[in-house]
Design an enzyme around this catalytic site. Structure first.
Site, PDB file in Angstrom:
ATOM      1  N   SER A 172     -20.053 -15.724 -29.309  1.00 42.19           N
ATOM      2  CA  SER A 172     -18.606 -15.763 -29.226  1.00 42.19           C
ATOM      3  C   SER A 172     -17.988 -15.470 -30.597  1.00 42.19           C
ATOM      4  O   SER A 172     -18.266 -14.443 -31.195  1.00 42.19           O
ATOM      5  CB  SER A 172     -18.155 -17.119 -28.654  1.00 42.19           C
ATOM      6  OG  SER A 172     -16.827 -17.068 -28.194  1.00 42.19           O
ATOM      7  N   ASP A 273     -18.081 -13.241 -17.602  1.00 36.99           N
ATOM      8  CA  ASP A 273     -17.373 -13.593 -18.831  1.00 36.99           C
ATOM      9  C   ASP A 273     -16.214 -12.625 -19.031  1.00 36.99           C
ATOM     10  O   ASP A 273     -16.396 -11.407 -18.955  1.00 36.99           O
ATOM     11  CB  ASP A 273     -18.356 -13.511 -19.999  1.00 36.99           C
ATOM     12  CG  ASP A 273     -17.740 -13.886 -21.336  1.00 36.99           C
ATOM     13  OD1 ASP A 273     -16.588 -14.364 -21.359  1.00 36.99           O
ATOM     14  OD2 ASP A 273     -18.424 -13.711 -22.360  1.00 36.99           O
ATOM     15  N   HIS A 305     -19.477 -17.205 -19.704  1.00 39.18           N
ATOM     16  CA  HIS A 305     -19.510 -17.246 -21.163  1.00 39.18           C
ATOM     17  C   HIS A 305     -20.391 -18.393 -21.658  1.00 39.18           C
ATOM     18  O   HIS A 305     -20.251 -19.538 -21.238  1.00 39.18           O
ATOM     19  CB  HIS A 305     -18.088 -17.416 -21.699  1.00 39.18           C
ATOM     20  CG  HIS A 305     -17.970 -17.248 -23.171  1.00 39.18           C
ATOM     21  ND1 HIS A 305     -18.054 -16.021 -23.780  1.00 39.18           N
ATOM     22  CD2 HIS A 305     -17.771 -18.152 -24.173  1.00 39.18           C
ATOM     23  CE1 HIS A 305     -17.897 -16.175 -25.089  1.00 39.18           C
ATOM     24  NE2 HIS A 305     -17.729 -17.463 -25.349  1.00 39.18           N
TER      25      HIS A 305
END
Length: 332
Positions: A172, A273, A305
């Site tokens: 991320s 995601d 995610h």
């Protein structure tokens, strides 16, 4: 970090200046309320994997720390091990290298890939905005490199680290930092003073946190609130940013992308995601940029995610760990 955008009950909504739930609330009086990622874990020996971890101080000036992981069999290794400098996720506003959420992942990866991992506790926004996290990442890189001659301040790196096989990685927002370091190396060659002693072998981007002004792919039909939260987190991390097509946010707008300072990149995305299309886009534009390295893609079907942090023994997570291991050890 899994995204969940259900409205949260606020006992005093009039005190909220900015609502970036499910991540963070910024109150009018300046108080910062982090909603997730605050549970911490202690370093030590993991009973399930035998991986050993310890906390280290990287910079006394800024207080930058990190958690160092090594396989329990490191003292019996016939060869020195690669080093992965890793940056955790959390939208630049939550999470820590000492968060319990990331501990199991690092233990499992250190064992699976037989690699030394330095998980960097970079400074979070809004208390510390851009370029603080990037400065912390560079400080961690230089700290690792300072062990190249075997006289650094961490014995484990002096004795067991192969600094000709250094990797950067993250998930991320941490993946975005890893990309930044790669670009910095390509443009400024920060490690030139170490000549052949330190080599960056590759970069791992897991569910990278990129964005842009114009929606692409599934973003077009995504929930507006979800899109706005992701976009606004960038503005919290960097209030002075020129826009969501700034090259720092959207590498597709970076005229220097072909200068990425490594020869191998692995991009991991998850089908469900919202950031998936940005990861695929990054893969494509890097490949077309004139960069002379090899970029590979791994997609986890049916996953969201950062799913690997919550279901590390699911089939897709096992595939992810094996792919990361192969990527790290593929240059032996």
């Amino acid at each position: 970090m899994a995204f969940s955008f259900a409205p949260l009950p606020l006992s005093h909504p009039d005190e909220i200046l900015y609502d970036h739930s499910p991540f963070i609330l910024i109150h009018k009086n300046g108080r910062i309320e982090r909603l997730v990622g605050e549970e911490l874990s202690s370093a030590g020996t993991d009973q399930d994997t035998g991986v050993q971890s310890k906390d280290v101080l990287i910079s006394p000036e800024t207080g930058l720390r990190a958690r160092l992981y090594a396989p329990g069999t490191i003292t019996s290794q016939k060869q020195k091990l690669a080093v992965l400098i890793y940056f955790h996720g959390g939208g630049f506003v939550i999470g820590s290298a000492f968060s319990a959420l990331f501990q199991a992942f690092h233990n499992k990866l250190a064992l699976e890939a037989n690699v030394i991992i330095l998980s960097v506790d970079f400074r979070n926004a809004p208390e510390h905005v851009y370029p603080a996290p990037q400065e912390d990442a560079l400080a961690a890189m230089h700290w690792v490199a300072s062990h190249a001659k075997g006289d650094g301040n961490e014995p484990l790196l002096n004795e067991y680290a192969d600094l000709r096989r250094v990797f950067f990685g993250g998930e991320s927002a941490g993946a975005t930092i890893a990309h930044y370091v790669g670009m910095r190396l390509g443009l400024q060659n920060d490690l030139v003073s170490y000549e052949d002693q330190v080599k960056v072998a590759g970069i791992v981007l897991i569910h990278p946190y990129f964005w842009g002004e114009t929606p692409i792919g599934d973003e077009v039909n995504a929930d507006v609130r979800e899109r706005n939260v992701l976009a606004n987190l960038w503005r919290v991390a960097n209030p002075s940013i020129s826009g969501l097509d700034d090259p720092f946010v959207n590498p597709g707008f970076d005229p220097d992308l072909s200068k990425l300072g490594c020869t191998r990149v692995l991009v991991c995305v998850a089908e469900k995601d919202l950031l998936r299309d940005r990861g695929l886009y990054y893969h494509d534009v890097l490949k077309k940029s004139g960069w002379e390295g090899q970029v590979d893609i791994l997609e986890a079907k049916g996953e969201g995610h950062a799913f690997h942090l919550f279901t590390p023994f699911r089939e897709n997570a096992i595939t992810l760990f094996k792919t990361l291991s192969s990527f790290i050890n593929g240059d032996k």
